[in-house]
Motif scaffolding. Structure first.
Motif, PDB file in Angstrom:
ATOM      1  N   VAL A 265       0.556  -1.236  -0.040  1.00 22.93           N
ATOM      2  CA  VAL A 265      -0.082  -0.166   0.049  1.00 22.93           C
ATOM      3  C   VAL A 265       1.102   1.354   0.043  1.00 22.93           C
ATOM      4  CG1 VAL A 265      -1.853   1.303   1.353  1.00 22.93           C
ATOM      5  CG2 VAL A 265      -1.717  -1.128   1.181  1.00 22.93           C
ATOM      6  N   ILE A 266       1.812   1.214   0.871  1.00 21.77           N
ATOM      7  CA  ILE A 266       2.715   2.471   0.764  1.00 21.77           C
ATOM      8  C   ILE A 266       3.482   2.718  -0.438  1.00 21.77           C
ATOM      9  CG2 ILE A 266       4.796   3.213   1.908  1.00 21.77           C
ATOM     10  CD1 ILE A 266       4.435   1.707   4.472  1.00 21.77           C
ATOM     11  N   VAL A 267       3.952   1.731  -1.265  1.00 19.56           N
ATOM     12  CA  VAL A 267       4.559   2.029  -2.376  1.00 19.56           C
ATOM     13  C   VAL A 267       3.870   2.613  -3.384  1.00 19.56           C
ATOM     14  CG1 VAL A 267       4.212  -0.034  -3.689  1.00 19.56           C
ATOM     15  CG2 VAL A 267       6.357   0.865  -3.808  1.00 19.56           C
ATOM     16  N   ARG A 268       2.341   2.215  -3.465  1.00 19.67           N
ATOM     17  CA  ARG A 268       1.499   3.133  -4.269  1.00 19.67           C
ATOM     18  C   ARG A 268       1.739   4.536  -4.125  1.00 19.67           C
ATOM     19  NH1 ARG A 268      -0.253   0.594  -8.006  1.00 19.67           N
ATOM     20  NH2 ARG A 268      -0.356   2.832  -8.499  1.00 19.67           N
ATOM     21  N   PHE A 269       2.087   5.198  -3.119  1.00 20.85           N
ATOM     22  CA  PHE A 269       2.313   6.551  -3.087  1.00 20.85           C
ATOM     23  C   PHE A 269       3.564   7.059  -3.579  1.00 20.85           C
ATOM     24  CE2 PHE A 269      -1.268   5.418  -0.306  1.00 20.85           C
ATOM     25  CZ  PHE A 269      -2.013   6.295  -0.485  1.00 20.85           C
ATOM     26  N   PHE A 270       4.318   6.245  -3.883  1.00 19.79           N
ATOM     27  CA  PHE A 270       5.525   6.487  -4.628  1.00 19.79           C
ATOM     28  C   PHE A 270       5.341   6.750  -6.180  1.00 19.79           C
ATOM     29  CE2 PHE A 270       7.229   4.206  -0.910  1.00 19.79           C
ATOM     30  CZ  PHE A 270       8.434   4.799  -0.541  1.00 19.79           C
ATOM     31  N   THR A 271       4.211   6.534  -6.694  1.00 23.19           N
ATOM     32  CA  THR A 271       3.700   6.635  -8.001  1.00 23.19           C
ATOM     33  C   THR A 271       3.352   7.840  -8.518  1.00 23.19           C
ATOM     34  OG1 THR A 271       1.716   5.531  -7.774  1.00 23.19           O
ATOM     35  CG2 THR A 271       3.557   4.113  -8.081  1.00 23.19           C
ATOM     36  N   VAL A 272       3.065   8.686  -7.508  1.00 22.91           N
ATOM     37  CA  VAL A 272       2.301  10.151  -8.045  1.00 22.91           C
ATOM     38  C   VAL A 272       3.376  11.211  -8.072  1.00 22.91           C
ATOM     39  CG1 VAL A 272       0.072   9.525  -6.811  1.00 22.91           C
ATOM     40  CG2 VAL A 272       1.832  10.579  -5.417  1.00 22.91           C
ATOM     41  N   PRO A 273       3.146  12.229  -8.981  1.00 19.87           N
ATOM     42  CA  PRO A 273       3.973  13.256  -9.063  1.00 19.87           C
ATOM     43  C   PRO A 273       4.684  14.104  -8.148  1.00 19.87           C
ATOM     44  CG  PRO A 273       2.299  13.108 -10.824  1.00 19.87           C
ATOM     45  CD  PRO A 273       1.881  12.478  -9.686  1.00 19.87           C
TER      46      PRO A 273
END
Lengths: 586, 111
Positions: A265-273
């Motif tokens: 779940v955390i890693v999904r927030f690495f994908t936004v600009p």
């Protein structure tokens, strides 16, 4: 058209869609593969996070658990949504500013320690495999129940699809398939719920319907009627909890902190600009999740009512058609204890042990006989929780296309979560273990190749877990949350909010949290399961909730140790100051 | 440890060294004030988060169940519906407050 033909069509169409998206969004670089290039729109990331997060358990099992536990089911509803508040406020924006690829990246850099990085890799791999086994099994179950395909073949087909878009597309492929899978799963969840809400209460929104009056002319509120019925039949009232307050508190807290600490779940927030996008994206994700989570308790109440209505005091021959179908698959069983030919649904377990062991013979009314001891209660019905979501459309006599939709939704939920977990495992291996530890001179192309290879291997292992499920899967899922709560959550939180937090404190904190949580769970689940009752638990905390105590211990140990050991290097302090500010002033 | 700011090429020094130092010190003070404001925002929102979920949904659920809210018992509603709605609202309030804070302290990402 029959439900089965429609199911084939729906499943075929959705799989075609996922493959098309995979081909369109291939990854060309490690940044694409690990974090989708870092330019996913926050709304798309919200939907992808929701699909990533909502697994076969949320989709297939949660409403069923609530249907039979009533008020106690709230620990899942609050635990699995409240964690997003922690994630959005305390972790996501800062980790986005950190701008690396993985959770072990953060732990290793923040604590300037390869040991910490490796402990993090181990935790990531363990948590993710625990989880993924259940997802692949879920895929197999949906295939076998709805398409009458062999369960192993079902797992194989699921592996093939995930292989295609995860290995080819990495995070980029996974992100956009997850967006599509979210749309499929939420549509498939809401349509039957809306139908049933209209049938029972005339209110189209299930989350309002279950607080409305039933339309049987009695003018009673639905929950009032359900409470009355359950008590009349000698069961606990639906809206009254049985778990102790302290246990509810600790389990809910463990699920919340665990949710916030889960690497996929955390890693999904690495994908936004940007940092701002990370914040708003968590908000979108929670809206998308809340749509399902506010519907689930309504589905649960409707289903409980419908089941009592359809089955209780009915003769076996007069039972609806679905009964014998699900009896054949072993999810329902009936023992005619008082030999009146009618089914009595009452409080207490019908069988001992609880799950039916079919003897292969048929009884006087044509029911499948079981060789279990019959329990002391007058209850004659065994009913598996998973039946609620799977069979409810049939129980409520909805059209065939709705039944088919539920299957496609279940597959979407299981596949999307499996893919997210696979990516986390593969990046932990190729990025954290190889590139950052064992083989620092890997080129970009080599690292990308290793990422694909490790994703492929992880899929194979996950598939094997699906085909030969280790008996302990259900037992260890609670462990995954406890582990995330007792290890990652405190260490990441303190790593952001304290500049004094150092390597020694992080490692000793993680270890003490892990050891306490692990040994408590292993003791009660594996070594002495016969003692797993409230009177033997510490302070009345069940193994499900022990992660909270592990987390508190982790915090306490870390806060003490960091005061008596040297402060972290200047560069690390500056890094922490840096991730706290979205952008330096110019 | 290669935590160099690849992300922010705009932190390159420009102008005379003395002005540079002065500006750096001013930034430092600004950042500390920003961080304190950030933590205050967090704590007040987390207080609401705790009161609604752990408070209304768990600790006081039996007391609240004495009241009814449409067709629900109030405590039951908080634990199965109300807390989830509150979580969603909390995140959006946070986003709104933080965006305002970023602009006030001149650290927002739009410049």
């Amino acid at each position: 058209m029959s439900a089965q033909v429609l199911t084939y069509i729906f499943v075929g169409l959705t799989f075609g869609l996922y493959i098309a998206i995979a081909i369109w969004s291939r990854s060309g670089s490690t940044k694409d593969f690990y974090v989708a290039g870092g330019h996913v729109h926050p709304l798309a990331n919200g939907a992808a996070t929701a699909a990533d997060w909502m697994s076969a358990a949320s989709y297939l099992s949660m409403a069923g658990i609530i249907a039979f536990e009533g008020a106690d089911g709230a620990r899942y509803l609050m635990g699995w949504t409240g964690g997003y508040v922690l994630l959005a406020l305390c972790l996501a924006p800062y980790l986005r500013k950190f701008a690396k690829f993985t959770v072990p990246d953060f732990v290793g850099d923040r604590y300037y320690s390869q040991t910490a990085r490796l402990v993090a890799v181990l935790c990531v791999v363990f948590i993710s495999f625990t989880y993924i086994a259940g997802q692949m099994r879920g895929v197999g179950i949906v295939f076998s129940r709805f398409l009458e395909v062999d369960i192993d073949l079902g797992v194989g087909i699921g592996m093939g699809i995930v292989f295609f878009y995860a290995v080819l597309g990495g995070m980029k492929g996974i992100t956009y398939t997850q967006v599509a899978q979210y749309c499929v799963l939420i549509f498939a969840y809401l349509v039957p719920a809306i139908y049933i809400s209209l049938m029972l209460t005339n209110v189209p929104l299930p989350m309002l319907g279950f607080g409305s009056t039933v339309n049987d002319g009695s003018g009673m509120f639905l929950l009032e009627k359900l409470d009355g019925l359950t008590q009349e039949l000698g069961m606990a009232a639906f809206t009254e909890g049985k778990k102790s307050t302290v246990d509810m508190f600790f389990i809910t807290a463990a699920l919340m902190a665990g949710t916030a600490g889960l690497p996929h779940v955390i890693v999904r927030f690495f994908t936004v600009p940007s940092v701002r996008d990370a914040r708003i994206s968590a908000g979108y994700a929670l809206i998308f999740i809340a749509l399902l989570y506010t519907t689930a308790p309504a589905v649960a109440a409707f289903a409980r009512l419908n089941i009592i209505d359809a089955l209780n005091e009915t003769e076996y021959q007069a039972l609806p058609e679905w009964f014998s179908k699900w009896e054949d698959s072993g999810l329902l069983a009936w023992v005619d204890k008082n030999e009146d030919g009618k089914l009595q649904y009452r409080g207490g377990a019908a069988l001992e042990p609880a799950k039916p062991i079919f003897s292969g013979e048929r009884g006087a009314s044509g029911e499948r006989l079981v060789s279990n001891e019959v329990g002391a209660s007058t209850n004659e019905l065994y009913i598996d929780r998973d039946i609620i979501v799977l069979a409810h459309p049939e129980i409520a006599q909805l059209p065939n296309w709705v039944v088919a939709l539920v299957a496609a939704g279940g597959l979407a939920a299981a596949l999307s979560t499996a893919a997210g977990l696979l990516l986390v495992i593969s990046s932990a291996i190729s990025h954290d273990l190889l590139k950052n530890t064992l083989a620092r001179n890997l080129t970009e192309t080599q690292e990308l190749r290793w990422a694909r290879v490790s994703a492929a291997v992880a899929i194979l292992i996950a598939g094997l877990f699906g085909i030969y499920p280790p008996g302990f899967v259900a037992e260890v899922v609670a462990f995954a949350f406890g582990l995330a709560a007792a290890s990652f959550f405190p260490v990441i939180l303190l790593g952001i909010f304290s500049t004094r937090m150092n390597k020694e404190a992080a490692i000793s904190g993680m270890l003490s949290g892990l050891i306490l949580t692990t040994s408590y769970i292993v003791y009660f689940k594996f070594m002495a399961p016969e003692l797993n009752h409230a009177e033997h638990w510490w302070f009345g905390i069940s193994p499900e909730g022990i992660g909270t105590l592990g987390m508190l211990l982790n915090f306490a140990v870390a806060l003490v140790v960091m005061r008596v050991t040297p402060p972290p290097p200047e560069a690390v302090v500056n890094m922490v100051r840096g991730i706290r500010i979205p952008k330096q002033a110019t | 440890m290669s935590q160099k700011d690849q992300q922010q090429p705009d932190t390159q020094p420009s102008g005379a060294p003395v002005e540079d130092l002065a500006r750096k010190a001013a930034d430092e003070i600004g950042h500390q004030a920003y961080w304190r404001a950030n933590v205050r925002t967090l704590l007040s929102l987390l207080l609401v988060w705790f009161l609604v979920s752990f408070g209304c949904g768990i600790l006081w659920v039996d007391a609240l169940n004495a009241y009814s809210f449409f067709g629900w018992k109030l405590g039951f509603w908080f634990s199965q519906q109300g807390s989830i709605y509150t979580f969603v609202v909390l995140i959006f309030v946070y986003v709104f407050q933080m965006n305002a804070l970023d602009r006030r302290f001149n650290v927002d990402e739009d410049r």
